[in-house]
Design an enzyme around this catalytic site. Structure first.
Site, PDB file in Angstrom:
ATOM      1  N   ARG A  87      -3.072  -7.915   6.993  1.00 20.11           N
ATOM      2  CA  ARG A  87      -3.233  -8.948   5.966  1.00 20.11           C
ATOM      3  C   ARG A  87      -2.025  -8.839   5.040  1.00 20.11           C
ATOM      4  NH1 ARG A  87      -6.269  -9.115   0.830  1.00 20.11           N
ATOM      5  NH2 ARG A  87      -6.953 -11.262   0.399  1.00 20.11           N
ATOM      6  N   ASN A 164      -6.304 -15.176  -2.614  1.00 17.99           N
ATOM      7  CA  ASN A 164      -6.943 -13.895  -2.893  1.00 17.99           C
ATOM      8  C   ASN A 164      -7.852 -13.991  -4.105  1.00 17.99           C
ATOM      9  OD1 ASN A 164      -6.990 -10.860  -2.447  1.00 17.99           O
ATOM     10  ND2 ASN A 164      -6.386 -10.948  -4.592  1.00 17.99           N
ATOM     11  N   GLU A 165      -9.068 -13.470  -3.992  1.00 17.91           N
ATOM     12  CA  GLU A 165     -10.024 -13.343  -5.090  1.00 17.91           C
ATOM     13  C   GLU A 165      -9.888 -14.492  -6.084  1.00 17.91           C
ATOM     14  OE1 GLU A 165      -9.335  -9.466  -6.689  1.00 17.91           O
ATOM     15  OE2 GLU A 165      -9.694  -8.482  -4.775  1.00 17.91           O
ATOM     16  N   HIS A 231     -14.664  -8.385  -0.522  1.00 16.06           N
ATOM     17  CA  HIS A 231     -13.901  -7.189  -0.886  1.00 16.06           C
ATOM     18  C   HIS A 231     -14.884  -6.162  -1.435  1.00 16.06           C
ATOM     19  CE1 HIS A 231      -9.912  -9.646  -1.362  1.00 16.06           C
ATOM     20  NE2 HIS A 231     -10.493  -9.783  -0.184  1.00 16.06           N
ATOM     21  N   TYR A 233     -15.517  -2.739  -3.253  1.00 18.56           N
ATOM     22  CA  TYR A 233     -15.096  -1.606  -4.076  1.00 18.56           C
ATOM     23  C   TYR A 233     -16.332  -1.047  -4.781  1.00 18.56           C
ATOM     24  CZ  TYR A 233     -10.300  -2.977  -3.013  1.00 18.56           C
ATOM     25  OH  TYR A 233      -9.128  -3.276  -2.369  1.00 18.56           O
ATOM     26  N   GLU A 260     -10.951  -6.394   2.077  1.00 13.67           N
ATOM     27  CA  GLU A 260     -10.352  -5.274   1.337  1.00 13.67           C
ATOM     28  C   GLU A 260     -11.435  -4.246   1.059  1.00 13.67           C
ATOM     29  OE1 GLU A 260      -8.192  -5.764  -2.309  1.00 13.67           O
ATOM     30  OE2 GLU A 260      -7.252  -7.638  -1.672  1.00 13.67           O
ATOM     31  N   TRP A 289      -7.363  -1.699   2.013  1.00 16.45           N
ATOM     32  CA  TRP A 289      -6.316  -1.841   1.001  1.00 16.45           C
ATOM     33  C   TRP A 289      -5.807  -0.446   0.666  1.00 16.45           C
ATOM     34  CZ3 TRP A 289      -4.246  -6.255  -1.156  1.00 16.45           C
ATOM     35  CH2 TRP A 289      -3.296  -6.028  -2.165  1.00 16.45           C
TER      36      TRP A 289
END
Length: 384
Positions: A87, A164-165, A231, A233, A260, A289
């Site tokens: 990516r 992105n985001e 994503h 996290y 990610e 990531w």
């Protein structure tokens, strides 16, 4: 409103400030809906497949090309570690130096030379609505149309990750409409690639916006060729949270990848073991990531030190060489002559998973035949 404990800024951006975004829906697509013609990577039956219909399960690494355009050797280095996908961070020019059409062509050429699928993303949208420097998905769509010449004919090799985001923790309810509009704009401009859309809430979708609206977003795409990206996290710090989110898509026939994730973060401690194990079990793609170059306190997200492929960090060794990692589960795309598929594994009933998915199951009962033995198609009625 910020959700207590779950709201966060992901900081993998200019100084690498990104923890990603977009929004997905629980209900699956309506039956009888047409799917994209087999012109390249596409969505079929809620899964990502190649032009020949074989499963393609992403096992990849993020690379921050926009901030390190001189690190062109990183694509080959990542491929050498076994990744089948990279990516690549690009810029529309709204926040960082614009990645030109010629540069996009060069990146695609390097991906093809390294035999990896390119997921190209515009990073300038990160945290829109909360970060005043971020730009809109509409502007990102304009960028893709502006570099269309570099994308033409590359549908077998390239996925377009629109932005992105694209929303932070403010105004994220606009995600659904903005995402549908961007998809429509790109299709209207003749961009036929598989599209990837990130979740809002800095990519983590703690609000469930992407999850709850994914089916309608997919239905809005005339090609039915949109992949959803979460994503993971600090919001995903337990195995139950990881499993529940991914199952909300796979159980409803919606294509999902983890675009990610890391092994730790400033907003909490993501359960990377659960992310990777669940992705393997469900045959879902993941992209960690990131290769190198993180700053502003998140240097721990580097997989290698100083872009040196011979100097793995603990995180790099975990995702590349650990259990359910890239080396163990990645398969080169068939378009490059690889075996494609999901990387094997064993179904709950004790039979091996079919590496080539539905292509070895002509009667559609969930049972295939590979290597002179029965195998189970992931997600089928036989996968119990």
């Amino acid at each position: 409103m910020r959700k207590p404990r779950r709201a966060l800024f992901s900081t993998a951006g200019a100084a690498f400030a990104a923890v990603l975004g977009l929004v997905v829906s629980l209900a699956g697509p309506t039956t009888g809906t047409a799917e994209a013609a087999p012109t390249g990577i596409r969505v079929s039956g809620g899964r990502v497949v190649e032009a020949d219909g074989s499963d393609f399960v992403m096992r990849g690494v993020n690379h921050a090309h926009a901030w390190y355009p001189d690190r062109t050797g990183s694509l080959a280095d990542i491929a050498a570690e076994g990744a089948n996908t990279v990516r690549v961070v690009l810029s529309s020019g709204d926040r960082w130096t614009r990645t030109s059409a010629a540069e996009v062509s060069s990146v695609i050429g390097r991906c093809k030379a390294a035999k990896v699928i390119c997921v190209l993303e515009v990073h300038d949208t990160t945290g829109y609505g909360e970060d005043g420097a971020a730009t809109s998905l509409d502007r990102a769509a304009d960028y893709w149309i502006g570099v269309r010449s570099a994308l033409e004919g590359q549908e077998d090799y390239v996925v377009v990750n629109i932005g992105n985001e694209p929303f932070g923790n403010t105004g994220y309810s606009a995600w659904t409409g903005a995402t549908k509009a961007a998809i429509g704009k790109l299709r209207g401009a003749g961009i036929d690639h598989a599209l990837m859309v990130d979740a809002p809430n800095w990519g983590q979708d703690w609000s469930g916006t992407m999850r709850n609206n994914a089916a309608s977003v997919l239905a809005s795409d005339p090609d039915r060729n949109t992949i959803f990206s979460i994503h993971m996290y600090g919001v995903y710090d337990t195995a139950a949270e990881v499993r529940d989110y991914l199952h909300a898509f796979t159980d409803n026939g919606l294509p999902i990848v983890v675009g990610e994730f890391g092994d730790r973060h400033s907003d909490g401690n993501p359960d990377e073991d659960a992310i990777m194990a669940t992705a393997r079990t469900l045959g879902v793609g993941y992209i960690g990531w990131s290769w190198s170059g993180n700053g502003s306190g998140v240097e721990y997200l580097d997989m290698v030190n100083g872009f040196d492929a011979n100097s793995l960090t603990g995180w790099g060794n975990r995702i590349l060489n650990g259990s359910d990692g890239i080396a163990a589960t990645s398969r080169t795309a068939r378009v490059y002559g690889g075996g494609g598929g999901t990387g094997g594994g064993t179904a709950p009933n004790g039979y091996p998973y079919c590496v080539d998915g539905g292509s070895s199951d002509p009667d559609g009962d969930g049972w295939g035949w590979e290597n002179n033995r029965s195998c189970v198609v992931r997600g089928s009625a036989a996968d119990r």
